[in-house]
Design an enzyme around this catalytic site. Structure first.
Site, PDB file in Angstrom:
ATOM      1  N   ASP A  89       0.779  -1.222   0.093  1.00 19.46           N
ATOM      2  CA  ASP A  89       0.104  -0.151  -0.097  1.00 19.46           C
ATOM      3  C   ASP A  89       0.891   1.259  -0.023  1.00 19.46           C
ATOM      4  O   ASP A  89       2.069   1.221   0.267  1.00 19.46           O
ATOM      5  CB  ASP A  89      -0.973   0.085   1.097  1.00 19.46           C
ATOM      6  CG  ASP A  89      -0.135  -0.476   2.429  1.00 19.46           C
ATOM      7  OD1 ASP A  89       1.042   0.045   2.568  1.00 19.46           O
ATOM      8  OD2 ASP A  89      -0.888  -0.915   3.388  1.00 19.46           O
ATOM      9  N   ASP A  91       1.414   4.912   1.590  1.00 16.59           N
ATOM     10  CA  ASP A  91       1.031   5.822   2.735  1.00 16.59           C
ATOM     11  C   ASP A  91       1.623   7.030   2.561  1.00 16.59           C
ATOM     12  O   ASP A  91       2.786   7.276   2.192  1.00 16.59           O
ATOM     13  CB  ASP A  91       1.619   5.277   4.246  1.00 16.59           C
ATOM     14  CG  ASP A  91       1.102   3.983   4.492  1.00 16.59           C
ATOM     15  OD1 ASP A  91      -0.360   3.763   4.285  1.00 16.59           O
ATOM     16  OD2 ASP A  91       1.635   2.856   4.788  1.00 16.59           O
ATOM     17  N   ASP A 172       8.892   3.309  13.483  1.00 24.26           N
ATOM     18  CA  ASP A 172       9.606   2.180  14.104  1.00 24.26           C
ATOM     19  C   ASP A 172      10.882   1.671  13.864  1.00 24.26           C
ATOM     20  O   ASP A 172      12.038   2.098  14.514  1.00 24.26           O
ATOM     21  CB  ASP A 172       8.375   1.073  14.315  1.00 24.26           C
ATOM     22  CG  ASP A 172       7.830   0.632  12.672  1.00 24.26           C
ATOM     23  OD1 ASP A 172       8.266   1.353  11.815  1.00 24.26           O
ATOM     24  OD2 ASP A 172       7.054  -0.077  12.743  1.00 24.26           O
TER      25      ASP A 172
HETATM   26  P1  ATP Z   1       3.687  -3.137   5.222  1.00 27.10           P
HETATM   27  O1  ATP Z   1       2.599  -2.183   4.591  1.00 27.10           O
HETATM   28  O2  ATP Z   1       4.347  -4.104   3.982  1.00 27.10           O
HETATM   29  O3  ATP Z   1       3.176  -4.072   6.258  1.00 27.10           O
HETATM   30  P2  ATP Z   1       4.947  -0.984   6.220  1.00 27.10           P
HETATM   31  O4  ATP Z   1       6.075  -0.627   6.762  1.00 27.10           O
HETATM   32  O5  ATP Z   1       4.188   0.102   5.166  1.00 27.10           O
HETATM   33  O6  ATP Z   1       4.627  -2.428   5.781  1.00 27.10           O
HETATM   34  P3  ATP Z   1       2.485   0.008   7.795  1.00 27.10           P
HETATM   35  O7  ATP Z   1       1.945  -0.940   9.022  1.00 27.10           O
HETATM   36  O8  ATP Z   1       1.629  -0.067   6.457  1.00 27.10           O
HETATM   37  O9  ATP Z   1       3.874  -0.655   7.526  1.00 27.10           O
HETATM   38  O10 ATP Z   1       2.772   1.248   8.245  1.00 27.10           O
HETATM   39  C1  ATP Z   1       3.289   2.474   7.503  1.00 27.10           C
HETATM   40  C2  ATP Z   1       4.553   3.270   8.068  1.00 27.10           C
HETATM   41  O11 ATP Z   1       3.919   3.728   9.255  1.00 27.10           O
HETATM   42  C3  ATP Z   1       5.664   2.201   8.665  1.00 27.10           C
HETATM   43  O12 ATP Z   1       6.632   2.008   7.634  1.00 27.10           O
HETATM   44  C4  ATP Z   1       6.014   3.163   9.724  1.00 27.10           C
HETATM   45  O13 ATP Z   1       6.826   4.137   9.309  1.00 27.10           O
HETATM   46  C5  ATP Z   1       4.882   3.526  10.320  1.00 27.10           C
HETATM   47  N1  ATP Z   1       4.417   2.761  11.633  1.00 27.10           N
HETATM   48  C6  ATP Z   1       3.430   1.674  11.389  1.00 27.10           C
HETATM   49  N2  ATP Z   1       3.292   1.016  12.636  1.00 27.10           N
HETATM   50  C7  ATP Z   1       4.088   1.508  13.470  1.00 27.10           C
HETATM   51  C8  ATP Z   1       4.327   1.550  14.897  1.00 27.10           C
HETATM   52  N3  ATP Z   1       3.652   0.191  15.637  1.00 27.10           N
HETATM   53  N4  ATP Z   1       5.079   2.324  15.444  1.00 27.10           N
HETATM   54  C9  ATP Z   1       5.885   3.319  14.806  1.00 27.10           C
HETATM   55  N5  ATP Z   1       5.624   3.521  13.572  1.00 27.10           N
HETATM   56  C10 ATP Z   1       4.822   2.871  12.566  1.00 27.10           C
HETATM   57 MG    MG Z   2       2.385  -0.123   4.291  1.00 31.71          MG
END
Ligand code: ATP
Ligand code: MG
Length: 474
Positions: A89, A91, A172
């Site tokens: 996705d 963001d 994170d």
């Molecule tokens: P994926 O979508 O592949 O699971 P992602 O890194 O995009 O991986 P998301 O859960 O979509 O993970 O979150 C988007 C972004 O938001 C992350 O890359 C991170 O920067 C931030 N983020 C998400 N969850 C947390 C958390 N629990 N603590 C701190 N930052 C977070």
């Molecule tokens: Mg994501």
């Protein structure tokens, strides 16, 4: 950003790296502390192009920019594109508040209490727009009613808005503090994430223990990113996990369900399962199964769960459908058998009643940790019920059973039990395999040649009501 500024910024970064005593390293317990200047990678020096973005994400970025706000793609999508992977996705992060975002988009809805976010809805695609987060240490300022921590240090609310630098510190992992700027198409790397990507290292930003206490789900995320991206968790990030595993008990079960789906539907479920067990996290998700696995290392139960995840991964990686009902049915199968047995012995219940009662108990106890929605627990119940009907094949029963909506899943479940060593089911399983591979006449012959035990009992006249197999409601 002008080229000279980029070079100065890079030099600054290099100096900072050289001088810093707390740069990440695989050998000591060091970690990245406060972040300052980002490393700015101009468009000419990275391979990410706008053609790789979702057109809807691009629309959102441009509308925010034209509205006078800063807008960046952030986190996983930038990381995945740098790794040559297709992002799950896209963001977006901006300095516009959620309310300001809402004013710009008709198709926007604001969600979340813990993290207030804007969702821009384009049919089935949702672009998540977050406002940059700031710090929340100043307990005595007006910020404290927007940010709130529990007695364990867990952040219950995080709605303090801030600058991009502060936002980067709230992220994170270093690999997730990457921003793609729509103004000049450059990438801002705040935590040496590009380097971590090169070294294939998952490392938290800041003091790992504090960051896990703020949000214990980060322990699950560390594992998920390591397996998904084929990386290793840096020692400093891995070290506190086992000791802090019990913090997962404070996470709402609905959130843990979402995380379980991500862990089990990622195509790396088997590796995730194994890492969750190694780090002592699995017991905070499925405590009953965890105990059963501990009691019989390398046994039938472990083989069954491992094989289930291996099969799930194979299906996902071949673009085949996977139902969470099957996964949860499998994870709770041995706890269900154990409880049924206990109820039969302790309360002298007949098998069918003990089973119905055990289903209710096992599902409601498991929901204390992982809140599986009813649509999946109903599916799990069907799969379990059918396991107990496979041997009743006389008359029309085999045919009727094979027409049940969950029959195929239940049959796969039986195959899995046989594959993992339940030899006593092999004959029955082979019978069903042959039954499913033959035509209607062949099926009739097969049923006819079954022994007398399989003939359905004749219904007595006088209208005694037939017992249904309907489970007691949850
Ligand atoms: P994926 O979508 O592949 O699971 P992602 O890194 O995009 O991986 P998301 O859960 O979509 O993970 O979150 C988007 C972004 O938001 C992350 O890359 C991170 O920067 C931030 N983020 C998400 N969850 C947390 C958390 N629990 N603590 C701190 N930052 C977070
Ligand atoms: Mg994501």
């Amino acid at each position: 950003m002008p080229r000279r500024a980029v070079i100065i910024s890079k030099l600054f970064k290099l100096c900072r790296q050289a001088l810093s005593a707390k740069e990440p390293s695989d050998n000591d317990g060091a970690y990245v502390t406060t972040l300052s200047e980002p490393l700015i990678i101009p468009r000419s020096e990275h391979g990410i192009s706008r053609a790789q973005f979702s057109p809807n994400a691009l629309k959102v970025l441009y509308r925010l920019k034209d509205g006078g706000y800063d807008a960046y793609l952030v986190g996983g999508c930038v990381r995945d594109l740098l790794l040559g992977l297709e992002p799950k996705d896209f963001d977006v992060v901006t300095n516009a508040t959620p309310e300001q975002v809402k004013k710009l988009f008709r198709n926007c809805r604001l969600i979340g209490r813990r993290f207030r976010l804007a969702h821009i809805v384009f049919g089935r695609e949702i672009i998540e727009v977050a406002t940059m987060r700031g710090h929340h240490e100043e307990q005595n300022t007006q910020k404290c009613n927007k940010s709130q921590a529990s007695e364990h240090g867990q952040l219950l609310r995080d709605n303090v808005y801030g600058t991009i630098d502060e936002d980067a510190e709230r992220r994170d992992f270093t690999i997730n503090a990457l921003y793609y700027c729509i103004k000049d198409y450059s990438i801002y790397d705040y935590a040496n994430g590009v380097n971590a990507i090169k070294k294939r290292r998952v490392e938290l930003i800041g003091d790992p223990e504090t960051r896990y206490r703020e949000d214990p789900v980060r322990m699950l995320r560390a594992i998920r990113f390591a397996t998904k991206l084929d990386m290793t968790i840096s020692p400093a990030t891995a070290k506190p996990i086992t000791q802090l595993a019990d913090l997962l008990a404070n996470i709402p079960p609905a959130r843990l369900f979402e995380e379980c789906l991500k862990l089990f539907l990622s195509g790396k479920a088997q590796e995730n399962f194994s890492a969750l067990r190694d780090f002592g996290l699995f017991k905070y998700l499925f405590p009953e199964l965890d105990k059963i696995l501990d009691a019989n290392p390398g046994g039938l139960e472990e083989k069954f769960v491992t094989q289930m995840f291996v099969n799930t991964d194979a299906r996902i990686n071949n673009d085949k459908k996977v139902t969470p009902a099957f996964i949860f049915a499998a994870l709770l199968w041995f706890p269900l058998l154990k409880r049924t047995e206990e109820l039969m012995q302790r309360e002298q219940l007949p098998h069918f009643e003990a089973l119905a009662s055990a289903m209710n108990q096992v599902l409601s106890e498991s929901a204390q940790q992982v809140a599986v929605p009813k649509r999946f627990t109903l599916g799990a119940r069907d799969i379990w019920h059918i396991q107990h009907r496979f041997d009743k094949r006389g008359g029309q029963r085999a045919y009727r059973l094979s027409q049940q909506p969950r029959f195929k899943a239940a049959y796969d479940f039986m195959l899995l039990l046989v594959d993992s060593g339940q030899d006593e089911l092999k004959e029955l399983c082979d019978w069903w395999t042959a039954y499913l591979n033959t035509d209607v006449n062949g099926q009739k012959m097969m049923v006819k040649s079954l022994g007398g035990n399989n003939r359905p009992r004749r219904r007595r006249s006088g209208g005694s009501r037939r017992r249904t197999n309907k489970p007691a409601s949850e």
